[in-house]
Design a protein around this motif. Structure first.
Motif, PDB file in Angstrom:
ATOM      1  N   ALA A 230     -46.297  -0.326  -2.939  1.00 16.21           N
ATOM      2  CA  ALA A 230     -45.470   0.784  -3.107  1.00 16.21           C
ATOM      3  C   ALA A 230     -44.623   1.787  -1.721  1.00 16.21           C
ATOM      4  CB  ALA A 230     -46.513   2.082  -3.343  1.00 16.21           C
ATOM      5  N   PHE A 231     -44.573   1.317  -0.821  1.00 21.76           N
ATOM      6  CA  PHE A 231     -43.863   2.188   0.826  1.00 21.76           C
ATOM      7  C   PHE A 231     -42.600   0.884   0.329  1.00 21.76           C
ATOM      8  CE2 PHE A 231     -42.027   1.567   4.602  1.00 21.76           C
ATOM      9  CZ  PHE A 231     -41.408   2.565   4.898  1.00 21.76           C
ATOM     10  N   TRP A 232     -42.633  -0.562   0.527  1.00 17.16           N
ATOM     11  CA  TRP A 232     -41.796  -0.943   0.663  1.00 17.16           C
ATOM     12  C   TRP A 232     -40.429  -1.516  -0.540  1.00 17.16           C
ATOM     13  CZ3 TRP A 232     -39.557  -2.302   5.482  1.00 17.16           C
ATOM     14  CH2 TRP A 232     -40.470  -2.074   6.369  1.00 17.16           C
ATOM     15  N   THR A 233     -41.264  -1.075  -1.602  1.00 15.82           N
ATOM     16  CA  THR A 233     -40.578  -1.666  -3.025  1.00 15.82           C
ATOM     17  C   THR A 233     -39.327   0.120  -3.099  1.00 15.82           C
ATOM     18  OG1 THR A 233     -42.211  -2.982  -3.801  1.00 15.82           O
ATOM     19  CG2 THR A 233     -39.478  -1.661  -5.188  1.00 15.82           C
ATOM     20  N   SER A 234     -39.992   0.917  -2.337  1.00 11.25           N
ATOM     21  CA  SER A 234     -39.909   2.249  -3.054  1.00 11.25           C
ATOM     22  C   SER A 234     -38.229   2.757  -1.135  1.00 11.25           C
ATOM     23  CB  SER A 234     -40.613   3.191  -3.229  1.00 11.25           C
ATOM     24  OG  SER A 234     -41.509   3.093  -3.617  1.00 11.25           O
ATOM     25  N   LEU A 235     -38.470   1.757   0.177  1.00  7.76           N
ATOM     26  CA  LEU A 235     -37.834   2.817   0.751  1.00  7.76           C
ATOM     27  C   LEU A 235     -36.289   2.503   0.924  1.00  7.76           C
ATOM     28  CD1 LEU A 235     -38.105   3.258   4.025  1.00  7.76           C
ATOM     29  CD2 LEU A 235     -37.670   1.197   4.148  1.00  7.76           C
ATOM     30  N   PHE A 254     -35.782  -2.284   9.146  1.00  6.67           N
ATOM     31  CA  PHE A 254     -37.141  -0.997   9.335  1.00  6.67           C
ATOM     32  C   PHE A 254     -37.843  -2.243   9.393  1.00  6.67           C
ATOM     33  CE2 PHE A 254     -35.354   2.569   8.048  1.00  6.67           C
ATOM     34  CZ  PHE A 254     -36.068   3.709   8.560  1.00  6.67           C
ATOM     35  N   GLY A 255     -37.619  -3.622   8.649  1.00  3.36           N
ATOM     36  CA  GLY A 255     -38.476  -5.085   8.708  1.00  3.36           C
ATOM     37  C   GLY A 255     -38.990  -5.667  10.240  1.00  3.36           C
ATOM     38  N   GLY A 353     -48.779  -2.183  -7.195  1.00  7.44           N
ATOM     39  CA  GLY A 353     -48.507  -1.144  -6.147  1.00  7.44           C
ATOM     40  C   GLY A 353     -46.629  -1.289  -6.493  1.00  7.44           C
ATOM     41  N   THR A 354     -46.341  -2.199  -7.125  1.00  8.91           N
ATOM     42  CA  THR A 354     -44.371  -1.601  -7.191  1.00  8.91           C
ATOM     43  C   THR A 354     -44.595  -1.669  -8.703  1.00  8.91           C
ATOM     44  OG1 THR A 354     -44.254  -4.820  -5.723  1.00  8.91           O
ATOM     45  CG2 THR A 354     -42.756  -3.826  -7.059  1.00  8.91           C
ATOM     46  N   TYR A 355     -45.713  -1.278  -9.301  1.00 10.73           N
ATOM     47  CA  TYR A 355     -45.148  -1.149 -10.840  1.00 10.73           C
ATOM     48  C   TYR A 355     -45.186   0.282 -10.945  1.00 10.73           C
ATOM     49  CZ  TYR A 355     -45.609  -0.003 -15.813  1.00 10.73           C
ATOM     50  OH  TYR A 355     -45.655   0.030 -17.097  1.00 10.73           O
ATOM     51  N   VAL A 356     -46.168   0.874 -10.149  1.00 10.96           N
ATOM     52  CA  VAL A 356     -46.444   2.127  -9.957  1.00 10.96           C
ATOM     53  C   VAL A 356     -45.495   3.129  -9.459  1.00 10.96           C
ATOM     54  CG1 VAL A 356     -48.448   3.892  -9.478  1.00 10.96           C
ATOM     55  CG2 VAL A 356     -49.065   1.690 -10.900  1.00 10.96           C
ATOM     56  N   ALA A 357     -45.141   2.408  -8.635  1.00 11.35           N
ATOM     57  CA  ALA A 357     -44.049   2.874  -7.826  1.00 11.35           C
ATOM     58  C   ALA A 357     -42.538   2.753  -8.705  1.00 11.35           C
ATOM     59  CB  ALA A 357     -43.860   2.350  -6.286  1.00 11.35           C
ATOM     60  N   GLY A 358     -42.257   1.917  -9.210  1.00 10.43           N
ATOM     61  CA  GLY A 358     -41.535   2.033  -9.652  1.00 10.43           C
ATOM     62  C   GLY A 358     -41.173   3.726 -10.887  1.00 10.43           C
TER      63      GLY A 358
END
Length: 420
Positions: A230-235, A254-255, A353-358
């Protein structure tokens, strides 16, 4: 060589596994700093391109479920070499995609085929000497984690300079070179399982149903990776807005900060000797939650994001090593199947997490991502505490049940992985 003889695990082979793991798993993460560039190229919304990362993780979860168990059924090197060919096809397809639909398809296929690192980790656990097993797993995992984080740096910088397609052309060339080294140096490991593929998959389900330690590690790992993803997809979207107004190169950079977590993974086995498995994992979970606290209070400054990323990655990678170390002690002859259950859950969590963050970003932006990421982390802590109750109850359930649960709960001073 018969099934009772194992090839020597030389330092060259360990390095090959670590480097291979890093370069292959990187294919799953090149897209994250490039999402904004892809959205601009195809004239679509951020929410639409965020599905690329989600589909990659769904493909990876499916590959873990249907490909990784084959490591217990077929010759390991032969399976790995064949999968390399599919990886090359997938990455080249990413580079040549001319529509968002093609990107969706090849993103899924890239995830599906890039499961070789999860064949290497059980292979390393099988070939390593018992007293070196946790350290060997940690070293191979360090290569994998450097690949995850380094991929963001590489793709962010190259994408900003030469476009997002060039990243996947370079990835194709790297995997092609690596393929020849694997054919040349990787030893063969003969399978110990003698049944059919159908029976093999039934045994995967049996382990998932009957091993409390595997269930706890899988659920906890999935929730943690949901929070992490969720963090990394939205960053990249967060950095693109006020007050940062930064591009993909900054997001990828940031990586480099997160690589501290990958370095931490190599030392997890040594640190785990200082306290019980339960308490060491609990400390790491508290550290993981602390990272989200930093994002809550400092997420609109570079200093806050940098501090949070360091803490998040250190805790995440150490927790991942602890989870895998615990499951590989249960049934050494079925390491690939145990890893299948764990890693499938892990990447289903990542896709969730990626879907919810999107969705959270689309409706509530950064504050929505904070709620989603923290929520998944809290659920992981509750899972760990619930498992503690299962462990305590097992003491009254008889020696057999207690022994099975105890496998993943070493006492103070013991290695997280039991000897064969």
């Amino acid at each position: 060589m018969n099934t009772h003889q194992k090839p020597a695990l030389t330092s060259t082979v360990v390095w090959l596994m670590a480097i291979s793991s890093g370069l292959i798993v990187a294919n799953n993460y090149y897209n994250q700093p490039l999402l904004s560039l892809m959205a601009r190229d195809f004239h679509v919304t951020d929410a639409s391109v965020s599905k690329i990362a989600m589909l990659t993780q769904i493909g990876y979860a499916l590959g873990l479920l249907i490909i990784v168990p084959l490591g217990d059924l077929f010759r390991r090197k032969r399976l790995i070499v064949a999968d390399f060919g599919l990886i090359l096809l997938s990455v080249l397809g990413m580079a040549l995609s001319r529509s968002l639909g093609m990107l969706y398809f090849f993103s899924f296929l890239t995830g599906l085929t890039s499961v070789v690192p999860q064949l290497f980790v059980p292979m390393a656990a099988t070939l390593a000497r018992p007293e070196k097993r946790t350290q060997t797993i940690g070293f191979v995992m360090s290569g994998l984690l450097v690949g995850i984080l380094g991929s963001r740096i590489l793709s962010g910088w190259i994408g900003n300079i030469a476009g997002w397609r060039s990243v996947f052309f370079i990835a194709f060339a790297l995997i092609l070179v690596l393929w020849f080294f694997v054919i040349w140096k990787l030893p063969e490991v003969l399978p110990e399982y003698k049944g059919t593929y159908k029976e093999l998959m039934k045994s995967v389900w049996r382990y998932a149903r009957t091993e409390p330690a595997l269930q706890a590690a899988s659920l906890r790992g999935g929730l943690l990776f949901a929070s992490f993803s969720a963090f990394w997809t939205s960053l990249v979207f967060h950095l693109g807005g006020a007050p940062f107004h930064a591009g993909s190169a900054v997001a990828g950079s940031f990586g480099l900060i997160g690589m501290l977590g990958a370095l931490m993974a190599a030392f997890t086995g040594r640190l785990a000797k200082r306290m019980s498995y339960f308490h060491f994992t609990l400390v790491l979970l508290a550290l993981f939650l602390a990272a989200w606290s930093v994002f809550w209070f400092g997420g609109y400054s570079y200093l806050g994001l940098i501090g949070g990323v360091i803490i998040l990655d250190v805790a995440m990678q150490a927790l991942h090593i602890m989870n895998q170390s615990s499951i590989f002690s249960l049934h050494p002859e079925a390491n690939n199947r145990l890893n299948t259950v764990y890693m499938t859950s892990y990447f289903i969590g990542g896709a969730l997490g990626t879907y919810v963050a999107g969705l959270a970003w689309q409706h509530w932006h950064w504050n929505g991502v904070l709620v989603a990421g923290t929520g998944f982390a809290v659920l992981a802590v509750l899972t760990h505490l619930l498992y503690r109750r299962v462990y305590l109850k097992s003491r009254a359930a008889g020696p057999r049940t207690q022994q099975r649960v105890h496998h993943a709960m070493p006492q103070q001073g013991e290695q997280p992985v039991l000897q064969n």
